[in-house]
Design a protein around this motif. Structure first.
Motif, PDB file in Angstrom:
ATOM      1  N   ARG A  45      50.463  43.143  41.981  1.00  0.00           N
ATOM      2  CA  ARG A  45      50.984  42.203  42.978  1.00  0.00           C
ATOM      3  C   ARG A  45      50.291  42.329  44.332  1.00  0.00           C
ATOM      4  NH1 ARG A  45      55.267  39.047  42.144  1.00  0.00           N
ATOM      5  NH2 ARG A  45      56.360  39.254  40.170  1.00  0.00           N
ATOM      6  N   PHE A  46      49.748  43.492  44.645  1.00  0.00           N
ATOM      7  CA  PHE A  46      49.117  43.661  45.947  1.00  0.00           C
ATOM      8  C   PHE A  46      47.615  43.403  45.909  1.00  0.00           C
ATOM      9  CE2 PHE A  46      52.635  46.918  46.986  1.00  0.00           C
ATOM     10  CZ  PHE A  46      53.511  45.886  47.224  1.00  0.00           C
ATOM     11  N   LEU A  47      46.999  43.561  44.746  1.00  0.00           N
ATOM     12  CA  LEU A  47      45.545  43.523  44.704  1.00  0.00           C
ATOM     13  C   LEU A  47      44.975  42.328  43.958  1.00  0.00           C
ATOM     14  CD1 LEU A  47      44.831  47.327  44.088  1.00  0.00           C
ATOM     15  CD2 LEU A  47      44.788  46.083  46.248  1.00  0.00           C
ATOM     16  N   THR A  48      45.431  42.072  42.731  1.00  0.00           N
ATOM     17  CA  THR A  48      44.721  41.101  41.894  1.00  0.00           C
ATOM     18  C   THR A  48      45.565  39.957  41.373  1.00  0.00           C
ATOM     19  OG1 THR A  48      45.186  42.374  39.871  1.00  0.00           O
ATOM     20  CG2 THR A  48      43.168  42.924  41.090  1.00  0.00           C
ATOM     21  N   GLY A  49      46.874  40.171  41.167  1.00  0.00           N
ATOM     22  CA  GLY A  49      47.669  39.229  40.399  1.00  0.00           C
ATOM     23  C   GLY A  49      47.551  39.583  38.923  1.00  0.00           C
ATOM     24  N   TYR A  50      48.492  39.097  38.121  1.00  0.00           N
ATOM     25  CA  TYR A  50      48.441  39.396  36.693  1.00  0.00           C
ATOM     26  C   TYR A  50      47.231  38.731  36.034  1.00  0.00           C
ATOM     27  CZ  TYR A  50      52.980  41.659  36.663  1.00  0.00           C
ATOM     28  OH  TYR A  50      54.012  42.530  36.886  1.00  0.00           O
ATOM     29  N   LEU A  51      46.840  37.594  36.586  1.00  0.00           N
ATOM     30  CA  LEU A  51      45.614  36.922  36.166  1.00  0.00           C
ATOM     31  C   LEU A  51      44.908  36.414  37.407  1.00  0.00           C
ATOM     32  CD1 LEU A  51      47.668  35.251  33.534  1.00  0.00           C
ATOM     33  CD2 LEU A  51      45.407  35.926  32.769  1.00  0.00           C
ATOM     34  N   GLN A  52      43.617  36.211  37.269  1.00  0.00           N
ATOM     35  CA  GLN A  52      42.853  35.747  38.427  1.00  0.00           C
ATOM     36  C   GLN A  52      41.760  34.786  37.973  1.00  0.00           C
ATOM     37  OE1 GLN A  52      39.973  38.046  41.339  1.00  0.00           O
ATOM     38  NE2 GLN A  52      42.098  38.647  41.782  1.00  0.00           N
ATOM     39  N   ILE A  53      41.622  33.714  38.751  1.00  0.00           N
ATOM     40  CA  ILE A  53      40.534  32.755  38.535  1.00  0.00           C
ATOM     41  C   ILE A  53      39.547  32.917  39.680  1.00  0.00           C
ATOM     42  CG2 ILE A  53      39.928  30.316  38.298  1.00  0.00           C
ATOM     43  CD1 ILE A  53      42.856  29.824  37.446  1.00  0.00           C
ATOM     44  N   HIS A  54      38.298  33.146  39.341  1.00  0.00           N
ATOM     45  CA  HIS A  54      37.271  33.277  40.374  1.00  0.00           C
ATOM     46  C   HIS A  54      35.927  32.808  39.828  1.00  0.00           C
ATOM     47  CE1 HIS A  54      37.748  37.452  38.560  1.00  0.00           C
ATOM     48  NE2 HIS A  54      36.600  37.035  38.084  1.00  0.00           N
ATOM     49  N   LYS A  55      34.946  32.778  40.699  1.00  0.00           N
ATOM     50  CA  LYS A  55      33.608  32.340  40.299  1.00  0.00           C
ATOM     51  C   LYS A  55      33.000  33.352  39.335  1.00  0.00           C
ATOM     52  CE  LYS A  55      29.103  31.121  42.306  1.00  0.00           C
ATOM     53  NZ  LYS A  55      28.330  31.023  43.569  1.00  0.00           N
ATOM     54  N   LYS A  56      32.235  32.853  38.388  1.00  0.00           N
ATOM     55  CA  LYS A  56      31.575  33.752  37.438  1.00  0.00           C
ATOM     56  C   LYS A  56      30.670  34.723  38.192  1.00  0.00           C
ATOM     57  CE  LYS A  56      31.356  32.129  32.754  1.00  0.00           C
ATOM     58  NZ  LYS A  56      30.471  31.823  31.614  1.00  0.00           N
ATOM     59  N   GLY A  57      30.827  35.996  37.882  1.00  0.00           N
ATOM     60  CA  GLY A  57      30.037  37.027  38.528  1.00  0.00           C
ATOM     61  C   GLY A  57      30.685  37.644  39.740  1.00  0.00           C
ATOM     62  N   TYR A  58      31.817  37.062  40.203  1.00  0.00           N
ATOM     63  CA  TYR A  58      32.462  37.604  41.405  1.00  0.00           C
ATOM     64  C   TYR A  58      32.980  39.011  41.170  1.00  0.00           C
ATOM     65  CZ  TYR A  58      35.996  38.433  44.977  1.00  0.00           C
ATOM     66  OH  TYR A  58      36.748  39.001  45.963  1.00  0.00           O
ATOM     67  N   TRP A  59      33.566  39.267  40.005  1.00  0.00           N
ATOM     68  CA  TRP A  59      34.177  40.570  39.794  1.00  0.00           C
ATOM     69  C   TRP A  59      33.137  41.687  39.754  1.00  0.00           C
ATOM     70  CZ3 TRP A  59      38.833  41.639  40.926  1.00  0.00           C
ATOM     71  CH2 TRP A  59      39.381  42.872  40.564  1.00  0.00           C
ATOM     72  N   ASP A  60      31.931  41.366  39.299  1.00  0.00           N
ATOM     73  CA  ASP A  60      30.862  42.363  39.280  1.00  0.00           C
ATOM     74  C   ASP A  60      30.274  42.587  40.666  1.00  0.00           C
ATOM     75  OD1 ASP A  60      31.111  42.709  36.519  1.00  0.00           O
ATOM     76  OD2 ASP A  60      29.818  40.978  36.121  1.00  0.00           O
ATOM     77  N   GLU A  61      30.307  41.551  41.497  1.00  0.00           N
ATOM     78  CA  GLU A  61      29.765  41.654  42.859  1.00  0.00           C
ATOM     79  C   GLU A  61      30.718  40.923  43.805  1.00  0.00           C
ATOM     80  OE1 GLU A  61      25.528  40.967  45.257  1.00  0.00           O
ATOM     81  OE2 GLU A  61      25.837  40.133  43.257  1.00  0.00           O
ATOM     82  N   GLN A  62      31.693  41.679  44.320  1.00  0.00           N
ATOM     83  CA  GLN A  62      32.768  41.076  45.098  1.00  0.00           C
ATOM     84  C   GLN A  62      32.344  40.915  46.561  1.00  0.00           C
ATOM     85  OE1 GLN A  62      36.691  42.807  44.241  1.00  0.00           O
ATOM     86  NE2 GLN A  62      35.858  43.625  42.336  1.00  0.00           N
ATOM     87  N   VAL A  63      31.559  39.889  46.810  1.00  0.00           N
ATOM     88  CA  VAL A  63      31.093  39.573  48.163  1.00  0.00           C
ATOM     89  C   VAL A  63      31.484  38.143  48.482  1.00  0.00           C
ATOM     90  CG1 VAL A  63      29.168  41.204  48.084  1.00  0.00           C
ATOM     91  CG2 VAL A  63      28.833  38.873  47.259  1.00  0.00           C
ATOM     92  N   ILE A  64      31.511  37.852  49.762  1.00  0.00           N
ATOM     93  CA  ILE A  64      31.952  36.534  50.216  1.00  0.00           C
ATOM     94  C   ILE A  64      31.039  35.416  49.715  1.00  0.00           C
ATOM     95  CG2 ILE A  64      30.660  36.610  52.382  1.00  0.00           C
ATOM     96  CD1 ILE A  64      34.275  35.337  52.010  1.00  0.00           C
ATOM     97  N   ASP A  65      29.764  35.749  49.444  1.00  0.00           N
ATOM     98  CA  ASP A  65      28.832  34.731  48.948  1.00  0.00           C
ATOM     99  C   ASP A  65      29.206  34.228  47.562  1.00  0.00           C
ATOM    100  OD1 ASP A  65      27.423  34.893  51.263  1.00  0.00           O
ATOM    101  OD2 ASP A  65      25.799  36.128  50.461  1.00  0.00           O
ATOM    102  N   ASN A  66      30.056  34.969  46.845  1.00  0.00           N
ATOM    103  CA  ASN A  66      30.495  34.536  45.516  1.00  0.00           C
ATOM    104  C   ASN A  66      31.842  33.825  45.565  1.00  0.00           C
ATOM    105  OD1 ASN A  66      28.280  35.377  44.020  1.00  0.00           O
ATOM    106  ND2 ASN A  66      29.078  37.446  43.759  1.00  0.00           N
TER     107      ASN A  66
END
Length: 407
Positions: A51-72
Motif C-alpha cells: 500500500r505504501f510503495l507499489t499497490g497490489y498491481l501496477q501499470i507502467h511503461k515497459k522497462g520502467y521497473w528495470d530502470e525506474q527513472v523519470i524518463d520512463n
C-alpha cells in the motif's frame, strides 16, 4: 454401550479429566497465538509494502521497473483509469509520479523520494491523510508538500517551513523548487517515513517538467486473493506493446523470500513448541493409565476382551481431545480477536532497534480461519498419536501384575 461407558469413565475422575482438558486446550491456545502473530506480521508487512510503495498491481511503461527513472514515465490513455476502475474487485486506480530529489533546509541536505499524488485517489492506497501527525493535508491545486517525520527530524524543519527540492527532470530538464511544508506524516515503514515527500500531482508534474505524465498507475484491491483475476482482466484492457502489468509478488521478490525464510524458522519454533506440548499431554495420558492399572487388571481378569477395553479407552481419548480442542478453539478466538484489534506496540527502546532493520515495531495478529483450524487439527492429531500408549499398555498388560501395581 461402549461410548456410554467411555463418557461415564471420563467424568468418574473429574480432576484427572479437567487436567487433561486444560493441558490440551492450553496447547491449542498457545500454538494458535504463536501462529496468529506470525501470520499477522506477514500480512502487516505485505500490506505496508504494497500500500505504501507499489499497490497490489501496477501499470507502467515497459522497462520502467528495470530502470525506474523519470524518463520512463508514460502518458496514460484518457480512458485508462475508468477502464481499470471498472474491473471487478478493483477498489481504485491511483496515479503516481515518482522520482528522487535532494531535499534541503538551511545547512542540511538529504536524498528524498518525491511522490506526486492525487489526494482523493491516494486515500485508497496509502491513506496519507490519516498518517498526518502534525499539520494538515493539501489540496490537489496547492503547492504545498507533506514530508515524513524522519526526514523532517533530519533536516530539523517543522510545519510552516520551506523545503528546497533539486533534481533532474524529464529528459534532462532542470528541476528545482521551494515548497511550504503543510504537514508531517508517519508510516509503518521507517524507510518511507525517513525519505518521503508527498506533493500534489500537478505540482510534481510541473516540478519534473513531465506534464500529463505518470510513472505508474497503482491498482488497489480489498484482498490479495483477487490479484490474479484482476491481472488477467488488465492484460486484456492494456496495450501490452507499450505498457506492462506487474503484480506485487513480481515487484517485491525480496519481500516474498524474506517471508518464506522467516516462515521456515517460525515453523521450526512451532515444532519445538509442539514437542513441549506433546510431553505435557503424554504426562497426562501416562497419569491416566497408571491410575487405572488396578481397574484394567480387574476387568481383564473377569473376562473382558482386550480389544473392547482398548476401544473404550480410545473413545475416552477421542472425547477428551474433542472437548479440549473445542474449549481451546473457543477461548483462542476472543483472545486473538482482542489482539487483532489492539496490536502490541513495543516501547521506544525496542522501536529504535526494530526501525534500524526497517521493521515496524508492533506485533499484529491474524484472524485467518487457518490459524485456528490448523492448530486445532494438529493438537487433536497429537492427542490421538499419544493415545496409542494406553492402548499398547493394555495390550501388554498382565492382569495379576496390574492389580498388584495398581493397589
Amino acid at each position: 454401550m461402549l461410548l456410554k461407558l467411555a463418557w461415564r469413565n471420563i467424568w468418574r475422575n473429574k480432576r484427572r479429566t479437567i487436567i487433561t482438558i486444560v493441558s490440551i486446550a492450553f496447547a491449542v491456545i498457545l500454538s494458535s497465538l504463536m501462529r496468529s502473530m506470525q501470520l499477522g506480521s506477514y500480512e502487516r508487512m505485505v500490506d505496508n509494502s504494497v500500500r505504501f510503495l507499489t499497490g497490489y498491481l501496477q501499470i507502467h511503461k515497459k522497462g520502467y521497473w528495470d530502470e525506474q527513472v523519470i524518463d520512463n514515465a508514460f502518458t496514460p490513455p484518457s480512458n485508462l483509469q475508468k477502464k481499470v476502475e471498472g474491473i471487478a474487485n478493483v477498489e481504485a486506480a491511483v496515479p503516481r509520479l515518482e522520482s528522487f530529489a535532494l531535499a534541503s533546509y538551511q545547512t542540511k541536505t538529504k536524498g528524498a523520494l518525491v511522490i506526486g499524488i492525487d489526494p482523493q485517489k491516494e486515500a485508497a492506497l496509502t491513506n496519507v491523510e490519516d498518517k498526518i501527525v502534525q499539520g494538515k493535508p493539501f489540496e490537489i491545486d496547492e503547492k504545498h508538500v507533506l514530508i515524513g517525520t524522519g526526514l523532517a527530524e533530519y533536516l530539523k524543519l517543522s510545519v510552516g517551513d520551506t523545503i528546497v527540492l533539486i533534481s533532474q527532470g524529464y529528459h534532462g530538464a532542470n528541476a528545482a523548487g521551494k515548497y511550504a511544508v503543510c504537514g508531517l506524516v508517519q508510516f509503518g515503514l521507517p524507510q518511507l517515513t525517513n525519505q518521503a515527500v508527498f506533493m500534489p500531482l500537478p505540482s510534481a508534474q510541473y516540478f519534473f517538467g513531465a506534464e500529463q505524465l505518470l510513472t505508474a498507475l497503482a491498482v488497489v484491491t480489498e484482498h490479495p486473493k483477487h490479484v490474479s483475476s484482476i491481472e488477467a482482466s488488465l492484460l486484456q484492457e492494456v496495450d501490452t506493446t507499450a505498457l506492462e502489468v506487474m503484480n506485487w509478488r513480481i515487484m517485491m521478490p525480496e519481500l516474498i523470500q524474506g517471508i518464506e525464510v522467516d516462515n521456515i524458522s517460525g515453523i521450526i519454533m512451532l515444532m519445538l513448541l509442539y514437542v513441549v506440548i506433546g510431553f505435557g499431554m503424554f504426562g497426562t495420558f501416562l497419569m491416566m493409565t497408571t491410575e487405572r492399572l488396578y481397574e484394567f487388571g480387574v476387568l481383564l481378569s473377569i473376562g473382558m476382551r482386550r480389544y473392547k477395553l482398548q476401544l473404550i479407552v480410545f473413545a475416552e481419548i477421542i472425547m477428551l481431545a474433542m472437548i479440549a480442542v473445542l474449549v481451546g478453539f473457543a477461548l483462542s478466538i476472543p483472545l486473538i480477536s482482542y489482539f487483532y484489534h489492539h496490536p502490541i506496540s513495543l516501547s521506544d527502546t525496542y522501536k529504535e532497534a526494530f526501525e534500524k532493520f526497517g521493521i515496524e515495531a508492533v506485533y499484529v495478529f491474524s484472524l485467518e480461519p487457518i490459524v485456528f483450524t490448523s492448530q486445532a487439527w494438529v493438537v487433536f492429531f497429537m492427542a490421538l498419536v499419544l493415545g496409542i500408549y494406553p492402548l499398547y499398555k493394555i495390550w501388554k498388560l498382565d492382569p495379576v501384575n496390574a492389580m498388584r501395581e495398581g493397589r
